[in-house]
Design a protein around this motif. Structure first.
Motif, PDB file in Angstrom:
ATOM      1  N   PHE A 238       0.795  -1.227   0.000  1.00 60.12           N
ATOM      2  CA  PHE A 238       0.000   0.000   0.000  1.00 60.12           C
ATOM      3  C   PHE A 238       0.828   1.278   0.000  1.00 60.12           C
ATOM      4  O   PHE A 238       0.308   2.341  -0.345  1.00 60.12           O
ATOM      5  CB  PHE A 238      -0.941   0.012   1.205  1.00 60.12           C
ATOM      6  N   SER A 239       2.079   1.196   0.373  1.00 58.77           N
ATOM      7  CA  SER A 239       2.882   2.412   0.506  1.00 58.77           C
ATOM      8  C   SER A 239       2.997   3.148  -0.829  1.00 58.77           C
ATOM      9  O   SER A 239       3.461   2.598  -1.826  1.00 58.77           O
ATOM     10  CB  SER A 239       4.283   2.063   1.029  1.00 58.77           C
ATOM     11  N   GLY A 240       2.521   4.396  -0.866  1.00 60.41           N
ATOM     12  CA  GLY A 240       2.578   5.211  -2.067  1.00 60.41           C
ATOM     13  C   GLY A 240       1.553   4.860  -3.117  1.00 60.41           C
ATOM     14  O   GLY A 240       1.616   5.350  -4.241  1.00 60.41           O
ATOM     15  N   ARG A 241       0.560   4.069  -2.749  1.00 61.32           N
ATOM     16  CA  ARG A 241      -0.325   3.508  -3.749  1.00 61.32           C
ATOM     17  C   ARG A 241      -1.666   4.225  -3.897  1.00 61.32           C
ATOM     18  O   ARG A 241      -2.241   4.265  -4.990  1.00 61.32           O
ATOM     19  CB  ARG A 241      -0.607   2.047  -3.390  1.00 61.32           C
ATOM     20  N   ALA A 242      -2.214   4.789  -2.813  1.00 66.80           N
ATOM     21  CA  ALA A 242      -3.627   5.176  -2.797  1.00 66.80           C
ATOM     22  C   ALA A 242      -3.872   6.623  -3.193  1.00 66.80           C
ATOM     23  O   ALA A 242      -4.788   7.257  -2.690  1.00 66.80           O
ATOM     24  CB  ALA A 242      -4.201   4.909  -1.406  1.00 66.80           C
ATOM     25  N   LYS A 243      -3.081   7.148  -4.119  1.00 69.03           N
ATOM     26  CA  LYS A 243      -3.208   8.571  -4.472  1.00 69.03           C
ATOM     27  C   LYS A 243      -4.580   8.908  -5.043  1.00 69.03           C
ATOM     28  O   LYS A 243      -5.071  10.025  -4.903  1.00 69.03           O
ATOM     29  CB  LYS A 243      -2.102   8.968  -5.447  1.00 69.03           C
ATOM     30  N   GLY A 244      -5.233   7.956  -5.703  1.00 65.33           N
ATOM     31  CA  GLY A 244      -6.535   8.243  -6.291  1.00 65.33           C
ATOM     32  C   GLY A 244      -7.702   7.767  -5.459  1.00 65.33           C
ATOM     33  O   GLY A 244      -8.851   7.847  -5.899  1.00 65.33           O
ATOM     34  N   ALA A 245      -7.432   7.287  -4.236  1.00 64.46           N
ATOM     35  CA  ALA A 245      -8.498   6.735  -3.402  1.00 64.46           C
ATOM     36  C   ALA A 245      -9.115   7.809  -2.520  1.00 64.46           C
ATOM     37  O   ALA A 245      -8.559   8.890  -2.324  1.00 64.46           O
ATOM     38  CB  ALA A 245      -7.949   5.605  -2.537  1.00 64.46           C
ATOM     39  N   GLN A 246     -10.288   7.494  -1.980  1.00 61.48           N
ATOM     40  CA  GLN A 246     -10.956   8.419  -1.085  1.00 61.48           C
ATOM     41  C   GLN A 246     -11.681   7.664   0.013  1.00 61.48           C
ATOM     42  O   GLN A 246     -11.920   6.461  -0.086  1.00 61.48           O
ATOM     43  CB  GLN A 246     -11.956   9.283  -1.850  1.00 61.48           C
ATOM     44  N   VAL A 247     -12.007   8.401   1.072  1.00 59.72           N
ATOM     45  CA  VAL A 247     -12.722   7.818   2.200  1.00 59.72           C
ATOM     46  C   VAL A 247     -14.185   7.588   1.817  1.00 59.72           C
ATOM     47  O   VAL A 247     -14.805   8.425   1.153  1.00 59.72           O
ATOM     48  CB  VAL A 247     -12.633   8.742   3.429  1.00 59.72           C
ATOM     49  N   VAL A 248     -14.732   6.428   2.212  1.00 66.94           N
ATOM     50  CA  VAL A 248     -16.143   6.106   2.000  1.00 66.94           C
ATOM     51  C   VAL A 248     -16.668   5.422   3.257  1.00 66.94           C
ATOM     52  O   VAL A 248     -15.904   5.125   4.186  1.00 66.94           O
ATOM     53  CB  VAL A 248     -16.330   5.165   0.785  1.00 66.94           C
ATOM     54  N   THR A 249     -17.946   5.166   3.294  1.00 66.64           N
ATOM     55  CA  THR A 249     -18.471   4.234   4.282  1.00 66.64           C
ATOM     56  C   THR A 249     -18.950   3.004   3.532  1.00 66.64           C
ATOM     57  O   THR A 249     -19.555   3.107   2.461  1.00 66.64           O
ATOM     58  CB  THR A 249     -19.637   4.831   5.100  1.00 66.64           C
ATOM     59  N   VAL A 250     -18.625   1.839   4.079  1.00 65.77           N
ATOM     60  CA  VAL A 250     -18.987   0.556   3.472  1.00 65.77           C
ATOM     61  C   VAL A 250     -19.863  -0.191   4.469  1.00 65.77           C
ATOM     62  O   VAL A 250     -19.396  -0.580   5.539  1.00 65.77           O
ATOM     63  CB  VAL A 250     -17.731  -0.275   3.130  1.00 65.77           C
ATOM     64  N   ASP A 251     -21.130  -0.355   4.115  1.00 66.50           N
ATOM     65  CA  ASP A 251     -22.092  -0.968   5.035  1.00 66.50           C
ATOM     66  C   ASP A 251     -22.063  -0.280   6.398  1.00 66.50           C
ATOM     67  O   ASP A 251     -22.105  -0.928   7.451  1.00 66.50           O
ATOM     68  CB  ASP A 251     -21.815  -2.468   5.192  1.00 66.50           C
ATOM     69  N   GLY A 252     -21.972   1.046   6.370  1.00 69.54           N
ATOM     70  CA  GLY A 252     -22.030   1.833   7.595  1.00 69.54           C
ATOM     71  C   GLY A 252     -20.723   1.993   8.327  1.00 69.54           C
ATOM     72  O   GLY A 252     -20.674   2.621   9.389  1.00 69.54           O
ATOM     73  N   ILE A 253     -19.635   1.445   7.787  1.00 72.19           N
ATOM     74  CA  ILE A 253     -18.333   1.501   8.455  1.00 72.19           C
ATOM     75  C   ILE A 253     -17.332   2.184   7.535  1.00 72.19           C
ATOM     76  O   ILE A 253     -17.340   1.977   6.319  1.00 72.19           O
ATOM     77  CB  ILE A 253     -17.840   0.073   8.803  1.00 72.19           C
ATOM     78  N   ARG A 254     -16.441   2.980   8.107  1.00 71.71           N
ATOM     79  CA  ARG A 254     -15.466   3.720   7.321  1.00 71.71           C
ATOM     80  C   ARG A 254     -14.582   2.778   6.521  1.00 71.71           C
ATOM     81  O   ARG A 254     -14.093   1.768   7.018  1.00 71.71           O
ATOM     82  CB  ARG A 254     -14.589   4.568   8.240  1.00 71.71           C
ATOM     83  N   GLY A 255     -14.418   3.099   5.239  1.00 68.88           N
ATOM     84  CA  GLY A 255     -13.558   2.322   4.361  1.00 68.88           C
ATOM     85  C   GLY A 255     -12.903   3.230   3.347  1.00 68.88           C
ATOM     86  O   GLY A 255     -12.892   4.458   3.493  1.00 68.88           O
ATOM     87  N   VAL A 256     -12.359   2.637   2.307  1.00 69.14           N
ATOM     88  CA  VAL A 256     -11.642   3.371   1.261  1.00 69.14           C
ATOM     89  C   VAL A 256     -12.086   2.824  -0.082  1.00 69.14           C
ATOM     90  O   VAL A 256     -12.373   1.618  -0.216  1.00 69.14           O
ATOM     91  CB  VAL A 256     -10.115   3.209   1.431  1.00 69.14           C
ATOM     92  N   ALA A 257     -12.159   3.704  -1.084  1.00 68.54           N
ATOM     93  CA  ALA A 257     -12.559   3.249  -2.419  1.00 68.54           C
ATOM     94  C   ALA A 257     -11.858   4.057  -3.492  1.00 68.54           C
ATOM     95  O   ALA A 257     -11.511   5.227  -3.285  1.00 68.54           O
ATOM     96  CB  ALA A 257     -14.067   3.352  -2.592  1.00 68.54           C
ATOM     97  N   TYR A 258     -11.625   3.427  -4.632  1.00 68.21           N
ATOM     98  CA  TYR A 258     -11.291   4.125  -5.874  1.00 68.21           C
ATOM     99  C   TYR A 258     -12.616   4.361  -6.580  1.00 68.21           C
ATOM    100  O   TYR A 258     -13.313   3.404  -6.934  1.00 68.21           O
ATOM    101  CB  TYR A 258     -10.363   3.283  -6.745  1.00 68.21           C
ATOM    102  N   ALA A 259     -12.981   5.613  -6.758  1.00 69.89           N
ATOM    103  CA  ALA A 259     -14.293   5.924  -7.323  1.00 69.89           C
ATOM    104  C   ALA A 259     -14.190   7.044  -8.347  1.00 69.89           C
ATOM    105  O   ALA A 259     -14.707   8.149  -8.142  1.00 69.89           O
ATOM    106  CB  ALA A 259     -15.264   6.297  -6.209  1.00 69.89           C
ATOM    107  N   PRO A 260     -13.522   6.798  -9.483  1.00 69.69           N
ATOM    108  CA  PRO A 260     -13.442   7.836 -10.511  1.00 69.69           C
ATOM    109  C   PRO A 260     -14.837   8.200 -11.021  1.00 69.69           C
ATOM    110  O   PRO A 260     -15.650   7.312 -11.305  1.00 69.69           O
ATOM    111  CB  PRO A 260     -12.589   7.177 -11.602  1.00 69.69           C
ATOM    112  N   GLY A 261     -15.107   9.484 -11.081  1.00 68.59           N
ATOM    113  CA  GLY A 261     -16.415   9.929 -11.526  1.00 68.59           C
ATOM    114  C   GLY A 261     -17.526   9.609 -10.551  1.00 68.59           C
ATOM    115  O   GLY A 261     -18.702   9.617 -10.913  1.00 68.59           O
ATOM    116  N   GLY A 262     -17.158   9.308  -9.312  1.00 72.75           N
ATOM    117  CA  GLY A 262     -18.160   9.006  -8.297  1.00 72.75           C
ATOM    118  C   GLY A 262     -18.685   7.589  -8.332  1.00 72.75           C
ATOM    119  O   GLY A 262     -19.629   7.253  -7.617  1.00 72.75           O
TER     120      GLY A 262
END
Length: 300
Positions: A238-262
């Motif tokens: 994961f080091s240096g990898r998640a530049k395009g990721a963002q915080v989300v909630t997944v089934d009500g719990i904080r997670g991370v997603a790649y979501a280009p264009g939403g």
């Protein structure tokens, strides 16, 4: 070599895995050993001639034994004298306070304590899917529910393991862990990633996540594999990898997603105990993502 000796040797190849699964389900080395013994007895009676995947068959049988034990928590009859004995365990798997402490340390005392709060089916589903990566379809057959219901069961168990919803302070703490992980990943802060990961963290990725992650090689990050173990391997990935990721909630719990264009294309959910991440699940299959409740964080 007799048929019994061959069967015994094949069983021995899976003993450590079965004992690990049993301990996580039951929280006791002695009960785990009882479950492993019962699994051996059932294998000895049924034989393995028609079993294509012995490891999977044994895990399924052990899981059903553990589920019964969780539901009853009552004393079990001793094995009849004429029944075949379980092969003698190696000294390193001898039950006792030291052995139990070592096993507890390997997954965290805090996690064991929380697992004891789950209903039997929840505990089984969480352990098999989140800790051992068994597909929902297989877990569903063991707990006697549909795959969709089993996914919900596991999600509910995961929320309870991570503290559920009542404690706002605890929720904020878990959120901070995920946000810190994302920031450290984006910025390539390797040591910070190690601090956030449990030493025995496990990362599991579905087939599409593994395939599509190959593009990361061009950016210097190793691709995902279906399963990774240990903080060093996961932090390196994961080091240096998640530049395009963002915080989300997944089934009500904080997670991370790649979501280009939403639109979420890859989703990462986390199992957190205390201040450490003990499991990461990477999902990129569109059908699986569609079944998740993924909400983008507008402030990310």
């Amino acid at each position: 070599m007799t048929d019994t000796e061959i069967l015994t040797r094949r069983f021995e190849e899976h003993r450590d895995h079965l004992r690990a699964v049993g301990f996580r389900m039951l929280g006791s080395t002695s009960e785990a050993d009882d479950a492993v013994q019962e699994t051996w007895l059932r294998l000895n009676r049924a034989g393995a001639d028609d079993v294509a995947n012995l490891g999977g068959w044994l895990t399924t049988v052990l899981s059903r034994v553990c589920l019964d034990m969780l539901r009853t928590r009552s004393s079990r009859d001793e094995v009849p004298l004429e029944s075949p004995a379980l092969p003698e365990p190696r000294e390193s798997t001898d039950a006792g306070p030291e052995s139990e402490a070592l096993l507890a340390d390997s997954i965290g005392v805090a996690l064991l304590v929380v697992l004891d709060t789950l209903a039997p089916a929840e505990r089984l589903a969480f352990v098999l899917h989140d800790l051992f990566g068994m597909p929902f379809d297989d877990v569903a057959r063991i707990v006697g529910r549909s795959p969709a219901a089993t996914r919900q069961l596991t999600s509910r168990a995961r929320r309870r393991v991570q503290g559920g919803s009542p404690d706002t302070a605890d929720t904020r703490r878990r959120d901070r862990v995920v946000e810190a992980f994302l920031a450290a990943s984006r910025e390539g802060r390797f040591e910070d990633l190690l601090d956030l990961l449990d030493p025995d963290v496990v990362l599991r990725a579905d087939a599409i996540a593994v395939t599509t992650s190959g593009a990361a090689v061009a950016h210097g990050a190793p691709p995902l594999t279906a399963e990774m173990h240990g903080a060093l391997a996961v932090a390196t990935t994961f080091s240096g990898r998640a530049k395009g990721a963002q915080v989300v909630t997944v089934d009500g719990i904080r997670g991370v997603a790649y979501a280009p264009g939403g639109r979420p294309r890859a989703v990462f959910s986390f199992t957190i105990v205390g201040d450490r991440i003990v499991a990461v699940h990477a999902v990129a299959d569109p059908g699986t993502i569609a079944a998740l409740d993924v909400v983008l964080d507008s402030g990310a």
